[in-house]
Design an enzyme around this catalytic site. Structure first.
Site, PDB file in Angstrom:
ATOM      1  N   SER A   1       0.846  -1.182   0.000  1.00  0.00           N
ATOM      2  CA  SER A   1       0.000   0.000   0.000  1.00  0.00           C
ATOM      3  C   SER A   1       0.890   1.243   0.000  1.00  0.00           C
ATOM      4  O   SER A   1       1.729   1.406   0.888  1.00  0.00           O
ATOM      5  CB  SER A   1      -0.885  -0.035   1.252  1.00  0.00           C
TER       6      SER A   1
ATOM      7  N   LYS B   1      -1.204  -0.871  -4.316  1.00  0.00           N
ATOM      8  CA  LYS B   1      -2.405  -0.095  -3.998  1.00  0.00           C
ATOM      9  C   LYS B   1      -1.969   1.335  -3.746  1.00  0.00           C
ATOM     10  O   LYS B   1      -1.056   1.578  -2.948  1.00  0.00           O
ATOM     11  CB  LYS B   1      -3.078  -0.702  -2.757  1.00  0.00           C
TER      12      LYS B   1
ATOM     13  N   LYS C   1      -3.006   5.073  -2.435  1.00  0.00           N
ATOM     14  CA  LYS C   1      -3.975   5.866  -1.689  1.00  0.00           C
ATOM     15  C   LYS C   1      -4.344   7.075  -2.540  1.00  0.00           C
ATOM     16  O   LYS C   1      -3.450   7.713  -3.119  1.00  0.00           O
ATOM     17  CB  LYS C   1      -3.350   6.322  -0.374  1.00  0.00           C
TER      18      LYS C   1
ATOM     19  N   ASP D   1      -7.302   3.241  -3.238  1.00  0.00           N
ATOM     20  CA  ASP D   1      -8.048   3.241  -1.970  1.00  0.00           C
ATOM     21  C   ASP D   1      -8.279   4.681  -1.533  1.00  0.00           C
ATOM     22  O   ASP D   1      -7.329   5.438  -1.327  1.00  0.00           O
ATOM     23  CB  ASP D   1      -7.230   2.499  -0.898  1.00  0.00           C
TER      24      ASP D   1
ATOM     25  N   ASN E   1     -10.326   5.566   1.233  1.00  0.00           N
ATOM     26  CA  ASN E   1     -10.673   5.721   2.654  1.00  0.00           C
ATOM     27  C   ASN E   1     -11.798   6.741   2.853  1.00  0.00           C
ATOM     28  O   ASN E   1     -11.668   7.683   3.652  1.00  0.00           O
ATOM     29  CB  ASN E   1      -9.446   6.119   3.486  1.00  0.00           C
TER      30      ASN E   1
ATOM     31  N   GLU F   1     -11.352   1.091  -3.809  1.00  0.00           N
ATOM     32  CA  GLU F   1     -11.737   0.705  -2.449  1.00  0.00           C
ATOM     33  C   GLU F   1     -12.344   1.895  -1.710  1.00  0.00           C
ATOM     34  O   GLU F   1     -11.770   2.991  -1.694  1.00  0.00           O
ATOM     35  CB  GLU F   1     -10.466   0.215  -1.742  1.00  0.00           C
TER      36      GLU F   1
ATOM     37  N   ASP G   1     -14.336  -1.654   2.323  1.00  0.00           N
ATOM     38  CA  ASP G   1     -13.476  -1.906   3.493  1.00  0.00           C
ATOM     39  C   ASP G   1     -14.245  -1.438   4.733  1.00  0.00           C
ATOM     40  O   ASP G   1     -14.953  -2.229   5.376  1.00  0.00           O
ATOM     41  CB  ASP G   1     -12.149  -1.154   3.299  1.00  0.00           C
TER      42      ASP G   1
ATOM     43  N   LYS H   1     -10.577  -7.329   6.914  1.00  0.00           N
ATOM     44  CA  LYS H   1      -9.631  -7.019   7.994  1.00  0.00           C
ATOM     45  C   LYS H   1     -10.210  -7.625   9.257  1.00  0.00           C
ATOM     46  O   LYS H   1     -11.272  -7.186   9.720  1.00  0.00           O
ATOM     47  CB  LYS H   1      -9.501  -5.507   8.197  1.00  0.00           C
TER      48      LYS H   1
ATOM     49  N   GLY I   1      -4.698  -4.621   5.618  1.00  0.00           N
ATOM     50  CA  GLY I   1      -3.653  -4.480   6.630  1.00  0.00           C
ATOM     51  C   GLY I   1      -3.886  -3.236   7.458  1.00  0.00           C
ATOM     52  O   GLY I   1      -4.495  -2.271   6.988  1.00  0.00           O
TER      53      GLY I   1
HETATM   54  O1  NPG Z   1       0.098  -2.668   4.738  1.00  0.00           O
HETATM   55  O2  NPG Z   1      -0.783  -2.804   6.721  1.00  0.00           O
HETATM   56  C1  NPG Z   1      -0.622  -2.239   5.644  1.00  0.00           C
HETATM   57  C2  NPG Z   1      -1.344  -0.943   5.414  1.00  0.00           C
HETATM   58  C3  NPG Z   1      -2.411  -1.090   4.394  1.00  0.00           C
HETATM   59  O3  NPG Z   1      -3.244   0.908   3.453  1.00  0.00           O
HETATM   60  C4  NPG Z   1      -3.291   0.108   4.356  1.00  0.00           C
HETATM   61  N1  NPG Z   1      -4.109   0.238   5.389  1.00  0.00           N
HETATM   62  O4  NPG Z   1      -7.110   1.995   4.853  1.00  0.00           O
HETATM   63  O5  NPG Z   1      -6.537  -0.014   4.447  1.00  0.00           O
HETATM   64  C5  NPG Z   1      -6.298   1.083   4.922  1.00  0.00           C
HETATM   65  C6  NPG Z   1      -4.955   1.369   5.562  1.00  0.00           C
HETATM   66  C7  NPG Z   1      -4.988   1.606   7.034  1.00  0.00           C
HETATM   67  C8  NPG Z   1      -3.811   1.583   7.720  1.00  0.00           C
HETATM   68  C9  NPG Z   1      -6.129   1.795   7.700  1.00  0.00           C
HETATM   69  C10 NPG Z   1      -3.786   1.779   9.070  1.00  0.00           C
HETATM   70  C11 NPG Z   1      -6.109   1.968   9.053  1.00  0.00           C
HETATM   71  C12 NPG Z   1      -4.921   1.949   9.724  1.00  0.00           C
END
Ligand code: NPG
Length: 379
Positions: free
Chosen positions: A146, A172, A174, A200, A202, A225, A250, A274, A302
Site C-alpha cells: 500500500s 495499492k 492511496k 483506496d 478511505n 476501495e 473496506d 480485515k 492491513g
Molecule cells: O500494509 O498494513 C498495511 C497498510 C495497508 O493501506 C493500508 N491500510 O485503509 O486499508 C487502509 C490502511 C490503514 C492503515 C487503515 C492503518 C487503518 C490503519
C-alpha cells in the site's frame, strides 16, 4: 490432567490478561486521506492461562480517524467491559468469545484482540497452527503493498519503483480529491498495464463524485476501495452500476451480515477483509466463506500490524477465496525492528507460519524496549 486434555475438555482457564502498549516508529510516514501515521501505537493482549499463554493485537489506531475505535478507547473497553464478562464466563475457547462479549455493542477491534489471544493460546495447546485451524490451502501468499499519498509525482514513481524492485506483486495507491487521476495515469505510464494496480480512497469522496471517479475506468484498475463514507451503501451500489472499475468495500463491512447485505445490494463487488474491523478471525472466516460461495473475490487488508497480527493475517490470506494479493507486506515495509523475527519476502511472497498458534515468537528484548505501559488484569 495434561494441558492438551484441558483444552480438549472445553477450554482454557484464564489466570490473567496483560494489556501492553507498545510504540514502533514506521520506516517512513504513511499518508492517507484521513491523516499521516509516523509511528504505530499498538495495544497487545497477552492471555495467561493454566495451560500456557497466547498473544493478540488490537489494530485500533491512536486517533478515531479510520473508524470510530481508537487505541485508548479499546484499552478502556477491554478493562472495564470486556474482561469482566470474559472472566465471568469462566473456562474459555476462542469459539465462545464473541458470544460472551455479545451484549457490548461494537468495539470490534477490542473484541478481536481478545479472541485472537485466546485462539493463539488454545492452538498452542492443541499444537495446531492458525492456518490449519482457519482452513489455509496455500503455504505461501502473494504480497501487495500500500503506497501512501506522496508529495509529488516523481516521488510517487520512485516509491512504487522501489517496491516493485523488492518484488511486490500488486500496488495499492492511496487517493483523495486532488490526488487521483494524474497520479494513477503517471504510474500506469511508467510501469505499464501488466502491473496489478488498485486505489483506496478511505471514504474521501462524496456520492456526487461518481462521474469524476468514472475517469479511473481508463486505467484498468483491479478495484477502487471505499470511495464514500462507511454508511453510504446505496451510493456505493450506484457507483458500482456507473463505473467499470469494480467497487470494493473496506470500512463499510463490519460483520458477515453487513457483507451479505452489501453484496445483495450490489454495493460490494470485492471485499477487503480485515479481522480487527469485523470483530476477529472467526468472523473474518465467515465473511470469506460467504463471499467464496457467491463468487465475490476477497483480499486481506492491513492495519500496519506488528509481526503478531501479520502472522495471523498471512494465515487468513492463505484461504482459498483470497484470490487477490492483500496488504500483507514484509516487516521491512513497516518497521526497522519488529517485536517478532521479521517476515521476509521470497519472490514477492510470504510463507504461512506452520508452527503452533501464531507460529511466531516474541523477541523479549525488543518488546521491553518498545513498551510504554503494562497492566495486569485478573479475574
Ligand atoms: O500494509 O498494513 C498495511 C497498510 C495497508 O493501506 C493500508 N491500510 O485503509 O486499508 C487502509 C490502511 C490503514 C492503515 C487503515 C492503518 C487503518 C490503519
Amino acid at each position: 490432567m495434561s494441558t492438551k486434555a484441558v483444552a480438549d475438555q472445553g477450554g482454557l482457564t484464564i489466570e490473567a490478561v496483560e494489556l501492553r502498549r507498545v510504540r514502533l516508529p514506521l520506516v517512513a510516514p504513511f499518508r492517507t486521506s484521513f491523516g499521516t501515521q509516523i509511528e504505530r501505537d499498538v495495544l497487545l493482549v497477552r492471555v495467561i492461562t493454566s495451560a500456557g499463554e497466547g498473544w493478540g493485537e488490537c489494530v485500533a489506531l491512536r486517533d478515531p480517524l479510520y473508524s470510530s475505535e481508537y487505541v485508548d478507547g479499546a484499552e478502556y473497553v477491554i478493562r472495564h467491559h470486556l474482561l469482566p464478562r470474559l472472566f465471568r464466563a469462566g473456562v474459555m475457547r476462542a469459539e465462545a468469545v464473541a458470544e460472551a462479549l455479545e451484549e457490548v455493542i461494537g468495539h470490534r477491534m477490542a473484541k478481536a484482540s481478545l479472541e485472537m489471544a485466546i485462539l493463539d493460546a488454545q492452538l498452542r495447546v492443541d499444537e495446531s497452527s492458525f492456518g490449519g485451524y482457519l482452513g489455509a490451502v496455500h503455504d505461501r501468499i502473494d504480497c501487495g503493498v500500500s503506497v501512501g499519498i506522496q508529495e509529488s509525482l516523481p516521488r510517487l514513481i520512485d516509491t512504487v519503483s522501489a517496491y516493485l524492485e523488492s518484488g511486490y506483486r500488486r500496488v495499492k495507491m492511496k487517493i483523495e480529491p486532488g490526488w487521483d487521476i494524474e497520479p494513477v495515469r503517471a504510474v500506469r505510464a511508467q510501469f505499464g498495464t501488466d502491473l496489478l494496480l488498485q486505489v483506496d480512497a478511505n471514504s474521501a469522496y462524496l456520492p456526487a463524485d461518481g462521474e469524476h471517479l468514472k475517469l479511473l475506468d481508463q486505467f484498468g484498475l483491479l478495484l477502487i476501495e471505499q470511495p464514500f463514507p462507511e454508511e453510504e451503501i446505496l451510493a456505493h451500489a450506484r457507483l458500482a452500476a456507473l463505473i467499470e472499475t469494480p467497487v470494493c468495500l473496506d470500512e463499510s463491512i463490519v460483520s458477515a451480515q453487513t457483507a451479505l447485505d452489501a453484496i445483495e445490494l450490489g454495493a460490494a463487488e470485492i471485499i477487503n477483509i480485515k479481522p480487527g474491523r469485523v470483530g476477529g478471525y472467526l468472523e473474518a472466516r465467515r465473511i470469506h466463506d460467504l463471499c467464496h460461495e457467491r463468487g465475490i473475490p476477497v483480499w486481506c487488508g492491513g492495519m500496519l500490524e506488528t509481526g503478531l497480527g501479520r502472522a495471523a493475517n498471512i494465515a487468513l490470506a492463505a484461504l482459498p477465496g483470497f484470490t487477490l494479493p492483500g496488504d500483507v507486506s514484509a516487516s521491512s515495509r513497516y518497521f526497522h525492528e519488529d517485536i517478532t523475527p521479521p517476515f521476509e519476502m521470497e519472490d514477492g511472497r510470504l510463507r504461512v507460519p506452520a508452527g503452533a498458534g501464531l507460529g511466531v515468537q516474541i523477541l523479549p528484548d525488543v518488546l521491553e524496549r518498545v513498551t510504554i505501559t503494562v497492566q495486569l488484569e485478573r479475574p
